[in-house]
Design an enzyme around this catalytic site. Sequence first.
Site, mmCIF file in Angstrom:
data_model
loop_
_atom_site.group_PDB
_atom_site.id
_atom_site.type_symbol
_atom_site.label_atom_id
_atom_site.label_comp_id
_atom_site.label_asym_id
_atom_site.label_seq_id
_atom_site.Cartn_x
_atom_site.Cartn_y
_atom_site.Cartn_z
ATOM 1 C CB THR A 1 -46.253 -22.862 -43.129
ATOM 2 O OG1 THR A 1 -45.301 -22.854 -42.046
ATOM 3 C CG2 THR A 1 -47.281 -23.947 -42.881
ATOM 4 N N GLY B 1 -31.299 -15.554 -38.327
ATOM 5 C CA GLY B 1 -31.739 -16.133 -39.592
ATOM 6 C C GLY B 1 -32.408 -17.455 -39.321
ATOM 7 C CE LYS C 1 -41.571 -20.519 -41.648
ATOM 8 N NZ LYS C 1 -42.693 -20.826 -40.742
ATOM 9 C CG ASN D 1 -40.110 -19.047 -33.008
ATOM 10 O OD1 ASN D 1 -39.495 -19.557 -32.072
ATOM 11 N ND2 ASN D 1 -40.435 -19.726 -34.079
ATOM 12 C CE LYS E 1 -42.345 -22.466 -34.027
ATOM 13 N NZ LYS E 1 -41.099 -23.063 -33.546
ATOM 14 C CB CYS F 1 -38.174 -20.468 -36.695
ATOM 15 S SG CYS F 1 -38.434 -22.244 -36.813
ATOM 16 N N PRO G 1 -24.477 -11.205 -29.219
ATOM 17 C CG PRO G 1 -22.846 -9.566 -28.916
ATOM 18 C CD PRO G 1 -23.574 -10.661 -28.190
ATOM 19 N N GLY G 2 -24.318 -10.587 -32.775
ATOM 20 C CA GLY G 2 -23.768 -11.167 -33.994
ATOM 21 C C GLY G 2 -24.268 -10.435 -35.217
ATOM 22 C CG PHE H 1 -32.107 -16.510 -27.721
ATOM 23 C CD1 PHE H 1 -32.096 -16.661 -29.092
ATOM 24 C CD2 PHE H 1 -32.518 -17.574 -26.937
ATOM 25 C CE1 PHE H 1 -32.500 -17.858 -29.675
ATOM 26 C CE2 PHE H 1 -32.913 -18.765 -27.508
ATOM 27 C CZ PHE H 1 -32.900 -18.913 -28.879
#
Length: 436
Positions: free
Chosen positions: A86, A261, A267, A212, A208, A264, A256-257, A253
Site C-alpha cells: 500500500t 525513515g 507513509k 506508528n 496501526k 512505515c 536522537p538521530g 524511541f
Amino acid sequence: MNIAMIGTGYVGLVTGTCFAEFGHTVSCIDKNAEKITALQNGEMPIYEPGLDVMVRHNVQEGRLSFTTEMAQAIPEADAVFIAVGTPTSRRGDGYADLTYIHAAARELAPFLQGYTVVVDKSTVPIGTARQVERIIRETRPDADFDMASNPEFLREGAALGDFMRPDRVVIGVESPQAEQVLRAIYKPLFLRDTPIVSTGIETAELTKYAANAFLAVKISYINEIANVCEAVGANVSDLAKAIGMDGRIGNKFLHPGPGYGGSCFPKDTLALMRIVQEYGENVRIVSAAVEVNAAQKARMVKKIREMLGGSETGKSIAILGLTFKPETDDMRDAPALTILPALLEKGALLRVHDPQGMPEARKMLPEGITYVGSAYEAVQDADCVVLMTEWNQYRALDLGKLRRLMRQPIFIDLRNVYDPETLRRLGFAYTGVGRK
C-alpha cells in the site's frame, strides 16, 4: 488451519512463515513468478535475520509453500490474508494507494469455497475492509465469508521475535465466527499469555496508524530536544535516560538521530493526516512531527558542512550505513536518501559502505557515489566520516586505524554511538546529535 497469504513482501512473507512455524498449513501467493521461483529455491527477497532458516525449515516440513496461482490456495483456506503493498500514491498527496488491495479482492473472490475469513493484513486506511468486502460481494454474491482486520506491528530487523512474542494481537471483527477463526490461528500465543484485543474493524484499522504516528511523534520530539541541548550545552543522552525512566514515558524511541525513515512511519503519518482531513479533523501533533523530521535531515547536512569548515565541495566524505536502521536492507525513506544527494550536489566525494543496503542504495541514490567493501576502505583518505546507521559492526571500530587512514580526523556521529571524549583524546574533531 489452512491459510492463504496474498503477497510475499515483508509483511506477507514474515507473517506466512511464522504462521507455518505455529503449525498451520500456509500457501503464499504472489504474481511475481521470479520471486516465487526464488522462494521455492530458498532465496529470500528481503534481508531479515533468521527468516531464511525459518522459511527453509517450514518448506521442508511441508507446512509452507509458494505459488502464483490463487486457484491452488484459496479454495482450501480457512482464512485468506491480504498482505500486498500500500505505497503512498504517486499523486504526491500522501494518500495510500489501494490498487493492489482492490485487485487482490477481485482476484480472490472467484475461488472462495465454504466459509472463509478474509483478513486485511496490509496497513490500510480506515474503511478499506468495507471496500474489500463490497468488491468481493459484487464479484461473488454467493460467497460465504466474513471480513476482518488484523494489523501488523513488526519491526524490521526484529520481525520474527515481534511476531512470535508480540506485545498484543489486534483483531477487528464483526462476527463471533470470524473471531473464533482468528483466535484459533493465534492460539499458539495463548501459551505466552499474549493479549488479544478484539475490536471493531475500523478501530483495528486506525490502531496501526495511531501506533506508528505516536512513535514518529516521539522520535521527532527527542530530535527537537536534542537540538535544544546543542543550543544550551546540555547532553541529550543523559536527558533521554532520565526522562525515559519515567514509567509514563518509557525509554523506547528516545534515541536522537538524523530522522526516522523506513516503510512505515513516513507513509503512515502522511496517510493518517489525509484520512482525518476527509472527516474534517486534524492531527496537528502528527503534522508537526512530519515537519520536524524533514527539518532534522536538512539539519544533518548543515552539521556535516559546518564540520568541514563551511563547504563540502571537493571533500571526501566516508558514509557508514545507508539503511534507515540496522538489521535490514530497507532503504525506503532512509535519511541517507535526503542527506547524500544534498552533499553530492555541492561537490562532495562520497565513499559509502553498508552491510546489507548497498544493492538497494544503488537503485535509489544518484550516480557518482563510490560503494566499497568495508568501513576502513570507505575512510581511506577521507576528510570526515559520518556514522549514518548504527550497525553492530560500526560500534567497535578500530579508532586508531581509522585515524591513521583518514586525511582529516573528523568524526560525525549521527547516532551517538561513540563517547565524545574518547574520540577527542584520539585526536578527532567530534560532533554527535544533541551533545555539546
